[in-house]
Structure formats: C-alpha cells, structure tokens
Design a protein around this motif. Sequence first.
Motif, short mmCIF file in Angstrom:
data_model
loop_
_atom_site.label_atom_id
_atom_site.label_comp_id
_atom_site.label_asym_id
_atom_site.label_seq_id
_atom_site.Cartn_x
_atom_site.Cartn_y
_atom_site.Cartn_z
N ALA A 190 -15.52 -35.01 1.80
CA ALA A 190 -14.49 -34.15 2.39
C ALA A 190 -14.59 -34.13 3.91
O ALA A 190 -13.57 -34.16 4.62
CB ALA A 190 -14.61 -32.74 1.83
N ALA A 191 -15.82 -34.10 4.45
CA ALA A 191 -15.99 -34.07 5.90
C ALA A 191 -15.52 -35.37 6.54
O ALA A 191 -14.83 -35.36 7.58
CB ALA A 191 -17.46 -33.81 6.24
N LEU A 192 -15.87 -36.51 5.96
CA LEU A 192 -15.44 -37.80 6.50
C LEU A 192 -13.92 -37.95 6.46
O LEU A 192 -13.30 -38.43 7.42
CB LEU A 192 -16.12 -38.93 5.73
CG LEU A 192 -17.63 -39.07 5.95
CD1 LEU A 192 -18.21 -40.12 4.99
CD2 LEU A 192 -17.94 -39.45 7.40
N LEU A 193 -13.33 -37.54 5.34
CA LEU A 193 -11.87 -37.62 5.23
C LEU A 193 -11.20 -36.66 6.20
O LEU A 193 -10.15 -36.98 6.78
CB LEU A 193 -11.44 -37.31 3.80
CG LEU A 193 -11.69 -38.42 2.77
CD1 LEU A 193 -11.40 -37.91 1.36
CD2 LEU A 193 -10.82 -39.63 3.07
N ALA A 194 -11.78 -35.48 6.39
CA ALA A 194 -11.20 -34.51 7.31
C ALA A 194 -11.14 -35.06 8.74
O ALA A 194 -10.16 -34.86 9.46
CB ALA A 194 -12.00 -33.21 7.28
N VAL A 195 -12.19 -35.76 9.14
CA VAL A 195 -12.22 -36.36 10.49
C VAL A 195 -11.09 -37.36 10.65
O VAL A 195 -10.45 -37.44 11.72
CB VAL A 195 -13.59 -37.02 10.74
CG1 VAL A 195 -13.55 -37.83 12.04
CG2 VAL A 195 -14.68 -35.98 10.80
N ARG A 196 -10.79 -38.11 9.60
CA ARG A 196 -9.77 -39.16 9.69
C ARG A 196 -8.36 -38.64 9.45
O ARG A 196 -7.40 -39.14 10.06
CB ARG A 196 -10.08 -40.26 8.66
CG ARG A 196 -11.36 -41.02 8.93
CD ARG A 196 -11.62 -42.05 7.83
NE ARG A 196 -10.55 -43.02 7.73
CZ ARG A 196 -10.45 -44.14 8.44
NH1 ARG A 196 -11.40 -44.43 9.32
NH2 ARG A 196 -9.45 -44.97 8.28
N VAL A 197 -8.20 -37.66 8.58
CA VAL A 197 -6.88 -37.27 8.10
C VAL A 197 -6.29 -36.09 8.86
O VAL A 197 -5.09 -36.07 9.16
CB VAL A 197 -6.94 -36.95 6.58
CG1 VAL A 197 -5.65 -36.32 6.10
CG2 VAL A 197 -7.24 -38.22 5.79
N LEU A 198 -7.10 -35.09 9.17
CA LEU A 198 -6.57 -33.88 9.80
C LEU A 198 -6.21 -34.13 11.25
O LEU A 198 -6.95 -34.79 11.99
CB LEU A 198 -7.59 -32.74 9.71
CG LEU A 198 -7.98 -32.27 8.30
CD1 LEU A 198 -8.98 -31.14 8.39
CD2 LEU A 198 -6.74 -31.84 7.52
N GLU A 199 -5.07 -33.60 11.66
CA GLU A 199 -4.62 -33.74 13.05
C GLU A 199 -5.47 -32.85 13.95
O GLU A 199 -5.84 -31.73 13.59
CB GLU A 199 -3.15 -33.30 13.17
CG GLU A 199 -2.18 -34.23 12.47
CD GLU A 199 -1.93 -35.52 13.25
OE1 GLU A 199 -2.36 -35.56 14.42
OE2 GLU A 199 -1.33 -36.44 12.70
N GLY A 200 -5.79 -33.35 15.13
CA GLY A 200 -6.51 -32.55 16.11
C GLY A 200 -5.64 -31.40 16.59
O GLY A 200 -4.43 -31.55 16.77
N ASP A 201 -6.24 -30.24 16.81
CA ASP A 201 -5.46 -29.07 17.23
C ASP A 201 -6.27 -28.23 18.21
O ASP A 201 -6.41 -27.03 18.04
CB ASP A 201 -5.05 -28.22 16.02
CG ASP A 201 -6.26 -27.69 15.25
OD1 ASP A 201 -7.34 -28.28 15.36
OD2 ASP A 201 -6.11 -26.68 14.55
#
Length: 485
Positions: A190-201
């Motif tokens: 989940a952490a690795l995918l979050a780094v790649r998938v979630l937009e920076g805000d």
Amino acid sequence: MTTHAPAAPIAARTAPARSRALALAVLCAGMLMIVLDGSIVTVALPAIQDDLHFSPADLTWTVNAYLIAFGGLLLLAGRLGDLIGRKQVFVAGLVLFTAASLLCALATGQGVLIAARFLQGVGGAMTSSVSLGMIVTLFPEPRERGRAIGAFSFVGAAGASIGQVLGGVLTEALDWHWIFLINLPLGLAAALLAVRVLEGDRGPGLRAGADALGAALVTGALMLGIYTLVGAGEHGWASARTLGLGALSLALLAGFLLRQARAAQPLLPLRMFRSRDVSGANAVQVLMVSGLFAFQILIALYLQNVRGYGAAATGLAMLPAALAIGTVSLVLSARLNARFGERPVLLAGLGLLVVALALLTRLPADADYVLDLLPTMLSAAGFGLAISALTALGMSGAGPADAGTASGLFNTTQQVGGALGVAVLTTLADGRARALTAAGQPAAEALTGGFRLAFAVAAGLLSVALLLAATVLRPGVNAADSQAG
C-alpha cells in the motif's frame, strides 16, 4: 440556503477516472489494514494472554494502548495533513504502522507488545485521519463522491467483521504472531502504491497555522479522556481516579475550544460546527458507535464464553453480518443516497440497527444460532446504510483547505464513541453478571443476563441517535452540496 462546494484542486478535477479509481483503491487498502488490525486482535487475546502471561487487567492494555494513541492523535494528524500534505502523512502513517506491526509480531514480552501497539495507534491515526479528506478532493462531483464514500465505508464496515474471521483462523491454524505479520505485505504494498498513485498535495506548511498550543490541548484532552474511559470499568465510575482524570480531560477540552475561538489559525475551525449536518452527524456517530460495540464485542464474548465457540467458529458466526454490511454499503448505499438523500437513508439504517439490538435483549443462554442470532446478523445491514450516509454528512462542511481536519474530526468521534461503548457496556454487563451469580444463577445464565442488559442499553443509545438524526439533520438537503457557513 444551499451553497456549493469550493472547486477541487486542479489535479482532482483533471485526473483521469482510472487514476482516481487507483487512488481510491490505495486509500481503501490502507484503511482496510487499519480496520482489520483493530478487530483481528480481539479474538486472539486469549492466546496472547497465555503466551505472554498477561494478567486480565494488563491484557486490556494491548487494546487500550492502541485506542489511546489512535483516538488522541486523529485531529492533530488531520490538521498536519492539511498543512504539510495529506499524501505525505498517509504514506508516513502506513510505514510507521507496518514497522510497528513487525515489532508486535516479534514481541516476547508484555512491555514491548504494549509499546508497539501504541506505535500502531500513532501510524493508524496518521493514515486514517487524512483518508476521507483525500476522497473529498479526489471526487468533487456529488454522485462520484457518493460512490467513493460507499466503497470506503464498505471497507470500514465489513473489514471489522472480516478481521474477526481472519484473526480466529490465523490464531488457531498458526499462532497469534501471524495476525501482525500479515500486515507486512499489505502495508508495504500500500505504501509503495501510494507513492506512485496518489497525487501530491503539498500544503502551505507548518508556518501557516500549526497551532502548537491547540494541538497540545486537544491531544492531551483526547488521550486522557480515552485513558479515563477505558480504565473506568476497573477502577469504578465514581472513583476519585475516574472523576479526577475526567475533570482534567474536560478542562483541557474547554481550554482547547477557547483557544480555537481566539486563534488566528485554529487547529479545528469552529465554523465547521455551524453546519447542522456536520455537528449532527458527529454527535449521531458517537451514539451509534457506542451502541454497536455491544454487537461486535459482546456477541463475540457471548459466543465464546457462553456457547463455547472457538476463535475461528466465532469469526465465522459473525460472517453473515460482514456480508450484509458489505453488500449494502458497496452496492446500495450510494444509489440510495443519490436518490433519496443521506438523511432518509441514515434514518432507515439506524432503524434497522435498533431492531438488531432489540432482538438481542431476549437472547437465551442456550440460543439457537439460526433462530436467535442470524436475524440480528442480517439486520446489521443497517450499518452499511447508516455509515455511508453519516460519512457524507460528516464531511459535508469540508472544503479543500480543511478536508483533513474534517476527516480527523469524523474519525475522532468514531474512536471516542468506541471507547465510550467499550467502557460503559462491558462494565454494565460485568456488573449485572456478578449480581446474578451472587443471587445463585448458573454461570451461563448470569453471563447472558449481563449481556442482555448491555444490549438493552445499546438499543437505547441507538434510539437516541435515531431521534437526534430525525430532529437535527436537515431534511431534503444532499450532503454533497451542503457546506458549513
């Protein structure tokens, strides 16, 4: 007067549907791990007690340490998400939770396990506090937001029951260490995918309004308040310890509210409470979650201590509730909210839950599962209706600038409700059972009598929640289009 939500950030408005769906999946995966861990531990407690030689009083701290950290830090973590970026807080929370899970699995002593559970609570608070805020900004369109909240609510509602099944199976087939080891692949992925998938805000930074004094006051008030609640059953509600710590917690909370009214950049903007939907939804949630702990925890205790079920059998007995909640929250709730509005759906869900708890007030010591318990399991579908509508209403006052704060507030009232329910209902059940035992009733009858009293009080709490929802929440207003003044 109805106003429309502020425009979402550019990334949220222009992101392709597929990327937003992936982002939602990552947020749900992170939340699933947190929710599973919260319930998976409950059925493994006897095995942990035997292995690490916990006394009954000390054993409760494997749960209480997590609750205190989780509930106490949600508001602060949500505000930090608004200031330094929700993605950063979400990922950091996942990493900390996963590392703490490994520490729990490797624990060979009581102190290490309790400390690791506290760290899990910190990581869980960071992850949970910003998740709803990220969904609000990812899905600004009301119908899409409703479906996204429905999926997120499904994870929270069904995940708790699934955790009991999984915890029982892992504990009996392997040992209790595996209930924590299972978090490692889930958390890392989940952490690795979050780094790649979630937009920076990235937010405006801590200098824009961290409100250190407000953060210290509310974190101290919540941690001390939850600590007082979870210890009230052992020390007594009228004891000097409970009354003194409770008064100190309320004084800190009063100081926090006074600070928020005067601070230029408050941690929790009090304007959010101008919305009757936001205030009402959070109040209803405290009552609802308090009452539903009777269902989740006391039914599990009844099945094991009265009916003699094992850990795996207890989890499987709870499975129909998970399936009913999951089906309703994932398939029906968003459609019903869009068609009828959140308030009628919430009222229907609360009504079903009142029925579910009322049925348990007649529970016999020799209950037949199909006749006496299965109807309650199926009536738990009301939670699938209620939690999705309640989540939409609780987030209705959140704009992009304070979505993390609103998310932290909503999660905080959930945790406070849970701690209150555990403290009050288990104390009532235990006191009634002791009185019946002293009067000469057999152990099974005495335990069941205690559970019936707790179920009756829980049904009363849900009835008050239903009345509050009917009178405070505004009819005919869709939460997705409602904003706090």
